[in-house]
Design a protein around this motif. Structure first.
Motif, mmCIF file in Angstrom:
data_model
loop_
_atom_site.group_PDB
_atom_site.id
_atom_site.type_symbol
_atom_site.label_atom_id
_atom_site.label_comp_id
_atom_site.label_asym_id
_atom_site.label_seq_id
_atom_site.Cartn_x
_atom_site.Cartn_y
_atom_site.Cartn_z
ATOM 1 N N HIS A 65 0.848 -1.194 0.000
ATOM 2 C CA HIS A 65 0.000 0.000 0.000
ATOM 3 C C HIS A 65 0.876 1.232 0.000
ATOM 4 C CE1 HIS A 65 -3.726 2.011 0.300
ATOM 5 N NE2 HIS A 65 -3.625 2.385 1.562
ATOM 6 N N HIS A 66 0.433 2.241 -0.785
ATOM 7 C CA HIS A 66 1.295 3.426 -0.873
ATOM 8 C C HIS A 66 0.939 4.479 0.174
ATOM 9 C CE1 HIS A 66 3.148 1.499 -4.180
ATOM 10 N NE2 HIS A 66 2.007 1.434 -4.855
ATOM 11 N N ASP A 67 -0.332 4.414 0.679
ATOM 12 C CA ASP A 67 -0.724 5.359 1.734
ATOM 13 C C ASP A 67 -0.520 4.714 3.101
ATOM 14 O OD1 ASP A 67 -1.416 7.612 0.384
ATOM 15 O OD2 ASP A 67 -3.385 6.808 -0.171
ATOM 16 N N THR A 68 -1.045 5.380 4.102
ATOM 17 C CA THR A 68 -0.883 4.872 5.469
ATOM 18 C C THR A 68 -1.816 3.681 5.721
ATOM 19 O OG1 THR A 68 -0.808 7.200 5.961
ATOM 20 C CG2 THR A 68 -0.710 5.706 7.838
ATOM 21 N N VAL A 69 -1.290 2.667 6.390
ATOM 22 C CA VAL A 69 -2.133 1.559 6.854
ATOM 23 C C VAL A 69 -2.191 1.678 8.375
ATOM 24 C CG1 VAL A 69 -2.385 -0.949 7.006
ATOM 25 C CG2 VAL A 69 -1.439 0.077 4.927
ATOM 26 N N GLU A 70 -3.410 1.935 8.876
ATOM 27 C CA GLU A 70 -3.583 2.053 10.332
ATOM 28 C C GLU A 70 -4.018 0.702 10.866
ATOM 29 O OE1 GLU A 70 -6.405 4.871 11.983
ATOM 30 O OE2 GLU A 70 -5.706 6.242 10.417
ATOM 31 N N VAL A 71 -3.269 0.164 11.822
ATOM 32 C CA VAL A 71 -3.558 -1.184 12.311
ATOM 33 C C VAL A 71 -3.976 -1.098 13.784
ATOM 34 C CG1 VAL A 71 -2.567 -3.484 12.640
ATOM 35 C CG2 VAL A 71 -1.821 -2.075 10.704
ATOM 36 N N ASP A 72 -5.046 -1.796 14.172
ATOM 37 C CA ASP A 72 -5.480 -1.742 15.574
ATOM 38 C C ASP A 72 -4.459 -2.444 16.487
ATOM 39 O OD1 ASP A 72 -5.983 -4.480 15.299
ATOM 40 O OD2 ASP A 72 -8.090 -4.378 15.869
ATOM 41 N N ASP A 73 -4.652 -2.340 17.796
ATOM 42 C CA ASP A 73 -3.617 -2.816 18.732
ATOM 43 C C ASP A 73 -3.376 -4.323 18.619
ATOM 44 O OD1 ASP A 73 -3.398 -0.254 19.557
ATOM 45 O OD2 ASP A 73 -4.134 -0.567 21.606
ATOM 46 N N PHE A 74 -4.474 -5.096 18.506
ATOM 47 C CA PHE A 74 -4.278 -6.550 18.398
ATOM 48 C C PHE A 74 -3.552 -6.878 17.090
ATOM 49 C CE2 PHE A 74 -5.868 -10.950 17.548
ATOM 50 C CZ PHE A 74 -5.212 -11.552 18.606
ATOM 51 N N GLY A 75 -3.890 -6.142 16.042
ATOM 52 C CA GLY A 75 -3.209 -6.326 14.754
ATOM 53 C C GLY A 75 -1.720 -6.018 14.850
ATOM 54 N N GLN A 76 -1.396 -4.962 15.600
ATOM 55 C CA GLN A 76 0.033 -4.633 15.772
ATOM 56 C C GLN A 76 0.764 -5.763 16.502
ATOM 57 O OE1 GLN A 76 1.028 -0.638 17.068
ATOM 58 N NE2 GLN A 76 -0.975 0.095 16.395
ATOM 59 N N ALA A 77 0.083 -6.362 17.462
ATOM 60 C CA ALA A 77 0.683 -7.498 18.186
ATOM 61 C C ALA A 77 0.881 -8.681 17.239
ATOM 62 C CB ALA A 77 -0.207 -7.893 19.364
ATOM 63 N N MET A 78 -0.077 -8.924 16.350
ATOM 64 C CA MET A 78 0.051 -10.053 15.404
ATOM 65 C C MET A 78 1.140 -9.776 14.367
ATOM 66 S SD MET A 78 -1.905 -12.237 16.623
ATOM 67 C CE MET A 78 -1.445 -11.473 18.178
ATOM 68 N N HIS A 79 1.295 -8.503 14.008
ATOM 69 C CA HIS A 79 2.363 -8.138 13.073
ATOM 70 C C HIS A 79 3.730 -8.391 13.719
ATOM 71 C CE1 HIS A 79 4.271 -4.903 10.290
ATOM 72 N NE2 HIS A 79 4.350 -6.105 9.753
ATOM 73 N N ALA A 80 3.836 -8.018 14.999
ATOM 74 C CA ALA A 80 5.098 -8.252 15.725
ATOM 75 C C ALA A 80 5.360 -9.754 15.858
ATOM 76 C CB ALA A 80 5.026 -7.597 17.103
ATOM 77 N N LEU A 81 4.303 -10.509 16.120
ATOM 78 C CA LEU A 81 4.427 -11.978 16.219
ATOM 79 C C LEU A 81 4.958 -12.535 14.897
ATOM 80 C CD1 LEU A 81 3.552 -14.788 17.606
ATOM 81 C CD2 LEU A 81 1.472 -14.538 16.242
ATOM 82 N N TYR A 82 4.367 -12.075 13.796
ATOM 83 C CA TYR A 82 4.793 -12.561 12.478
ATOM 84 C C TYR A 82 6.270 -12.228 12.238
ATOM 85 C CZ TYR A 82 5.672 -12.624 7.517
ATOM 86 O OH TYR A 82 6.259 -12.854 6.304
ATOM 87 N N ARG A 83 6.656 -10.993 12.551
ATOM 88 C CA ARG A 83 8.053 -10.579 12.313
ATOM 89 C C ARG A 83 9.023 -11.426 13.134
ATOM 90 N NH1 ARG A 83 8.714 -4.331 10.759
ATOM 91 N NH2 ARG A 83 7.948 -4.728 8.659
ATOM 92 N N ASP A 84 8.581 -11.781 14.338
ATOM 93 C CA ASP A 84 9.422 -12.588 15.222
ATOM 94 C C ASP A 84 9.493 -14.048 14.751
ATOM 95 O OD1 ASP A 84 10.903 -13.030 17.671
ATOM 96 O OD2 ASP A 84 9.117 -14.107 18.385
#
Ligand SMILES: O=C(O)[C@H](CS(=O)(=O)O)OP(=O)(O)O
Ligand SMILES: [Mg+2]
Length: 236
Positions: A167-186
């Motif tokens: 995505h070229h614009d901003t993607v706003e992710v809710d708090d649980f989503g941010q936790a899942m993104h961190a989980l994925y990165r880890d």
């Protein structure tokens, strides 16, 4: 674009899907199997909530697929293993599928403008399609028996990674989503290990279905994106 992540089917009952794209995730195994079946040439998949619904929807030439307690349902043609849905078996067929969590999650998201099925197998392609649809996104993790399942959270993290990347614009992710993104990165270097250590993964291994867990652990290997058109999932 706003991205909300729902942790299990239970939570989906109070979620707002209006004017949004819902991406339903059930890595072990429903959405992995659905994506595999359509990529192998199945004409469509009809998700059914109950065994009775599945049987009542069946036309003579249809196949019946799905599971209860991880096992093929008595009288059904297929279970819930991706490997059963090979080209030889499914090409050109409409398949009615009912599973414990995944097909229920699809039914809970039908108020969305668009419904897509995603798994690790088609994460990149599913994110690309969701961006084309230009709606806020709800990632619905099916979970297992109304509880969060880590393999679905991991896939939600993959989808968020792809949405941000593409995505070229901003993607706003809710708090649980941010936790899942961190989980994925880890955990992304150890996807299979994470799936094998999950409750659903352990259950499948115990039942002799380790190969299914392995088959569901491949990332971005399929371009197929199932989307709901009326009652059936077809490829875009
Ligand atoms: O068949 C599966 O892997 C699971 C079974 S269970 O109820 O989680 O044990 O169903 P699914 O709907 O694919 O999560
Ligand atoms: Mg599951």
């Amino acid at each position: 674009m706003h991205v909300q992540v729902i942790s299990s089917v239970n939570e989906a009952c109070s979620a707002n899907f209006h004017h949004k794209t819902a991406i339903v995730i059930d890595v072990l195994r429903a959405t992995s199997t659905i994506v595999t079946a359509l990529a192998a040439g199945a004409a469509s998949i009809v998700p059914a909530e109950t065994v009775m619904d599945a049987k009542s929807l069946q036309w003579p030439e249809d196949l019946l697929g799905g599971e209860r307690f991880c096992r093929k349902i008595a009288g059904f043609d297929l279970g819930n293993s991706p490997k059963e849905y090979s080209e030889n078996t499914v090409r050109g067929r409409r398949i009615i599928v009912t599973t414990t969590n995944g097909t229920r999650a699809i039914h809970k998201s039908t108020k969305a403008d668009h419904v897509i099925a995603a798994s690790l197998l088609n994460g990149e392609a599913a994110a690309k399609y969701a961006l084309e649809l230009r709606r806020d996104v709800v990632l619905l993790c099916a979970g297992s028996h109304d509880e969060f399942a880590i393999e679905d959270g991991l896939c939600a993290g993959l989808l968020i990674e792809e949405l941000i990347k593409q995505h070229h614009d901003t993607v706003e992710v809710d708090d649980f989503g941010q936790a899942m993104h961190a989980l994925y990165r880890d955990r992304s270097p150890w996807i299979l290990r994470t799936l094998l250590q999950s409750q659903s993964g352990k259950r499948l291994v115990k039942l002799g279905l380790k190969e299914d867990v392995e088959d569901c652990a491949h990332m971005n290997t399929l371009d197929a994106v199932p989307f709901l058109l009326g009652e059936r999932l077809i490829l875009r």
